[in-house]
Design a protein around this motif. Structure first.
Motif, PDB file in Angstrom:
ATOM      1  N   TYR A   1      -5.751  38.633   6.125  1.00 19.19           N
ATOM      2  CA  TYR A   1      -7.186  38.901   6.248  1.00 19.19           C
ATOM      3  C   TYR A   1      -7.419  40.395   6.101  1.00 19.19           C
ATOM      4  CZ  TYR A   1      -8.727  34.272   7.688  1.00 19.19           C
ATOM      5  OH  TYR A   1      -9.054  32.944   7.709  1.00 19.19           O
ATOM      6  N   GLU A   2      -8.430  40.750   5.323  1.00 18.62           N
ATOM      7  CA  GLU A   2      -8.784  42.158   5.163  1.00 18.62           C
ATOM      8  C   GLU A   2      -9.804  42.587   6.204  1.00 18.62           C
ATOM      9  OE1 GLU A   2      -9.887  42.812   1.084  1.00 18.62           O
ATOM     10  OE2 GLU A   2      -7.974  42.017   0.360  1.00 18.62           O
ATOM     11  N   SER A   3     -10.554  41.624   6.739  1.00 14.68           N
ATOM     12  CA  SER A   3     -11.602  41.917   7.705  1.00 14.68           C
ATOM     13  C   SER A   3     -11.278  41.236   9.038  1.00 14.68           C
ATOM     14  CB  SER A   3     -12.951  41.413   7.181  1.00 14.68           C
ATOM     15  OG  SER A   3     -13.896  41.351   8.216  1.00 14.68           O
ATOM     16  N   ALA A   4     -11.129  42.039  10.091  1.00 11.06           N
ATOM     17  CA  ALA A   4     -10.863  41.491  11.425  1.00 11.06           C
ATOM     18  C   ALA A   4     -12.063  40.687  11.923  1.00 11.06           C
ATOM     19  CB  ALA A   4     -10.534  42.619  12.399  1.00 11.06           C
ATOM     20  N   ALA A   5     -13.269  41.107  11.555  1.00  8.05           N
ATOM     21  CA  ALA A   5     -14.473  40.379  11.981  1.00  8.05           C
ATOM     22  C   ALA A   5     -14.521  38.993  11.340  1.00  8.05           C
ATOM     23  CB  ALA A   5     -15.722  41.173  11.622  1.00  8.05           C
ATOM     24  N   GLN A   6     -14.207  38.929  10.058  1.00  9.35           N
ATOM     25  CA  GLN A   6     -14.187  37.631   9.378  1.00  9.35           C
ATOM     26  C   GLN A   6     -13.104  36.738   9.984  1.00  9.35           C
ATOM     27  OE1 GLN A   6     -13.229  37.738   5.209  1.00  9.35           O
ATOM     28  NE2 GLN A   6     -13.432  35.528   4.973  1.00  9.35           N
TER      29      GLN A   6
ATOM     30  N   PHE B   1     -11.486  32.133  13.047  1.00  5.85           N
ATOM     31  CA  PHE B   1     -10.609  31.670  14.121  1.00  5.85           C
ATOM     32  C   PHE B   1     -11.425  30.879  15.139  1.00  5.85           C
ATOM     33  CE2 PHE B   1      -8.064  31.806  17.916  1.00  5.85           C
ATOM     34  CZ  PHE B   1      -6.746  31.864  17.484  1.00  5.85           C
ATOM     35  N   LYS B   2     -12.555  31.427  15.536  1.00  3.54           N
ATOM     36  CA  LYS B   2     -13.402  30.753  16.527  1.00  3.54           C
ATOM     37  C   LYS B   2     -13.944  29.440  15.971  1.00  3.54           C
ATOM     38  CE  LYS B   2     -17.260  31.230  19.652  1.00  3.54           C
ATOM     39  NZ  LYS B   2     -18.308  32.062  20.190  1.00  3.54           N
ATOM     40  N   ARG B   3     -14.329  29.426  14.713  1.00  2.85           N
ATOM     41  CA  ARG B   3     -14.844  28.203  14.088  1.00  2.85           C
ATOM     42  C   ARG B   3     -13.760  27.130  14.029  1.00  2.85           C
ATOM     43  NH1 ARG B   3     -16.367  30.003   8.983  1.00  2.85           N
ATOM     44  NH2 ARG B   3     -18.035  31.103  10.010  1.00  2.85           N
ATOM     45  N   TYR B   4     -12.530  27.532  13.738  1.00  6.58           N
ATOM     46  CA  TYR B   4     -11.431  26.571  13.580  1.00  6.58           C
ATOM     47  C   TYR B   4     -10.873  26.087  14.916  1.00  6.58           C
ATOM     48  CZ  TYR B   4      -7.083  24.541  11.774  1.00  6.58           C
ATOM     49  OH  TYR B   4      -6.053  23.694  11.473  1.00  6.58           O
ATOM     50  N   PHE B   5     -10.650  27.016  15.851  1.00  2.00           N
ATOM     51  CA  PHE B   5     -10.024  26.667  17.128  1.00  2.00           C
ATOM     52  C   PHE B   5     -11.022  26.463  18.269  1.00  2.00           C
ATOM     53  CE2 PHE B   5      -6.413  28.913  15.043  1.00  2.00           C
ATOM     54  CZ  PHE B   5      -5.540  27.844  15.010  1.00  2.00           C
ATOM     55  N   GLY B   6     -12.266  26.890  18.090  1.00  3.61           N
ATOM     56  CA  GLY B   6     -13.271  26.685  19.125  1.00  3.61           C
ATOM     57  C   GLY B   6     -13.381  27.817  20.123  1.00  3.61           C
ATOM     58  N   VAL B   7     -12.500  28.778  20.056  1.00  2.91           N
ATOM     59  CA  VAL B   7     -12.543  29.952  20.934  1.00  2.91           C
ATOM     60  C   VAL B   7     -12.118  31.175  20.125  1.00  2.91           C
ATOM     61  CG1 VAL B   7     -12.098  28.733  23.103  1.00  2.91           C
ATOM     62  CG2 VAL B   7     -10.182  29.550  21.750  1.00  2.91           C
ATOM     63  N   PRO B   8     -12.583  32.365  20.523  1.00  2.00           N
ATOM     64  CA  PRO B   8     -12.163  33.570  19.803  1.00  2.00           C
ATOM     65  C   PRO B   8     -10.692  33.883  20.085  1.00  2.00           C
ATOM     66  CG  PRO B   8     -13.589  34.136  21.650  1.00  2.00           C
ATOM     67  CD  PRO B   8     -13.555  32.654  21.570  1.00  2.00           C
ATOM     68  N   PRO B   9     -10.055  34.641  19.222  1.00  3.11           N
ATOM     69  CA  PRO B   9      -8.633  34.958  19.413  1.00  3.11           C
ATOM     70  C   PRO B   9      -8.348  35.665  20.745  1.00  3.11           C
ATOM     71  CG  PRO B   9      -9.494  36.069  17.448  1.00  3.11           C
ATOM     72  CD  PRO B   9     -10.585  35.222  17.999  1.00  3.11           C
ATOM     73  N   SER B  10      -9.310  36.369  21.276  1.00  2.00           N
ATOM     74  CA  SER B  10      -9.103  37.086  22.539  1.00  2.00           C
ATOM     75  C   SER B  10      -9.002  36.148  23.739  1.00  2.00           C
ATOM     76  CB  SER B  10     -10.254  38.073  22.765  1.00  2.00           C
ATOM     77  OG  SER B  10     -11.480  37.368  22.834  1.00  2.00           O
ATOM     78  N   ARG B  11      -9.354  34.873  23.567  1.00  2.00           N
ATOM     79  CA  ARG B  11      -9.344  33.920  24.685  1.00  2.00           C
ATOM     80  C   ARG B  11      -8.125  33.000  24.681  1.00  2.00           C
ATOM     81  NH1 ARG B  11     -13.356  33.647  28.451  1.00  2.00           N
ATOM     82  NH2 ARG B  11     -13.098  31.406  28.399  1.00  2.00           N
ATOM     83  N   ILE B  12      -7.161  33.307  23.858  1.00  2.00           N
ATOM     84  CA  ILE B  12      -5.956  32.476  23.825  1.00  2.00           C
ATOM     85  C   ILE B  12      -5.143  32.702  25.094  1.00  2.00           C
ATOM     86  CG2 ILE B  12      -3.712  32.175  22.703  1.00  2.00           C
ATOM     87  CD1 ILE B  12      -4.984  32.629  20.098  1.00  2.00           C
ATOM     88  N   ASP B  13      -4.628  31.625  25.636  1.00  2.00           N
ATOM     89  CA  ASP B  13      -3.760  31.672  26.817  1.00  2.00           C
ATOM     90  C   ASP B  13      -2.377  31.188  26.415  1.00  2.00           C
ATOM     91  OD1 ASP B  13      -2.701  29.775  29.279  1.00  2.00           O
ATOM     92  OD2 ASP B  13      -3.519  31.700  29.926  1.00  2.00           O
ATOM     93  N   GLU B  14      -1.334  31.925  26.786  1.00  5.91           N
ATOM     94  CA  GLU B  14       0.033  31.591  26.386  1.00  5.91           C
ATOM     95  C   GLU B  14       0.500  30.234  26.895  1.00  5.91           C
ATOM     96  OE1 GLU B  14       2.691  34.700  27.452  1.00  5.91           O
ATOM     97  OE2 GLU B  14       1.554  36.199  26.357  1.00  5.91           O
ATOM     98  N   ASN B  15       0.100  29.853  28.091  1.00  7.24           N
ATOM     99  CA  ASN B  15       0.587  28.607  28.672  1.00  7.24           C
ATOM    100  C   ASN B  15      -0.164  27.384  28.188  1.00  7.24           C
ATOM    101  OD1 ASN B  15       2.482  29.997  30.288  1.00  7.24           O
ATOM    102  ND2 ASN B  15       0.847  30.514  31.719  1.00  7.24           N
ATOM    103  N   ALA B  16      -1.471  27.490  28.096  1.00  7.14           N
ATOM    104  CA  ALA B  16      -2.261  26.312  27.773  1.00  7.14           C
ATOM    105  C   ALA B  16      -2.672  26.255  26.311  1.00  7.14           C
ATOM    106  CB  ALA B  16      -3.508  26.268  28.645  1.00  7.14           C
ATOM    107  N   GLY B  17      -2.527  27.345  25.604  1.00  7.92           N
ATOM    108  CA  GLY B  17      -2.983  27.370  24.231  1.00  7.92           C
ATOM    109  C   GLY B  17      -4.303  28.092  24.124  1.00  7.92           C
TER     110      GLY B  17
END
Length: 143
Positions: free
Chosen positions: A106-111, A116-132
């Protein structure tokens, strides 16, 4: 015994796929080689026209056959591969989202964040190592 095994495989409900795949000039074999290329080079700039050329197909035929084989159009498939690798980089290597985004092409972090949020339902900053992922409500976890 091996011949009998292949005979039964070819006679099975999905046997036609195996037979088609074994034909080196088949559409399925051509798409399979493109998929292998995409998986090995997902972080590079990938052009659908070049992928179609690699498969020896026109762009419109490539789109149609690719979607039949993978169930996603080529660009959507590439996006999913990149996002899943980025998620792994964030979770397993502890990379920041912007670094993971660059690493997967990706060339744009905003894109990247939007997709990421559209695909996984949460922004990358909300990922949790244990639960996903951490749920938005903080009442529990969702995958």
């Amino acid at each position: 015994m091996i011949r009998r095994f292949f005979y039964y495989l070819l006679q099975s409900e999905q046997g036609y796929l195996l037979a088609h795949y074994c034909e080196q000039d088949s559409s399925l074999a051509k798409i399979a080689s493109v998929i292998s290329y995409v998986q090995a080079n997902f972080a590079q700039r990938l052009n659908v026209n070049e992928l179609a050329e690699m498969a020896g197909m026109s762009v419109s035929v490539f789109h149609k056959v690719f979607k039949q084989v993978v169930t996603d159009p080529p660009l959507q498939y590439i996006k999913k591969i990149r996002l899943n690798h980025a998620k792994s980089y964030i979770l397993q290597e502890g990379l920041a989202a912007n670094i993971a985004a660059q690493r997967v092409g990706y060339e744009s972090a905003a894109q990247f964040s939007r997709e990421f949020k559209r695909y996984f339902g949460v922004p990358p900053s909300r990922i949790d190592e244990n639960a996903g992922f951490i749920s938005k409500s903080n009442n529990g976890y969702m995958k």
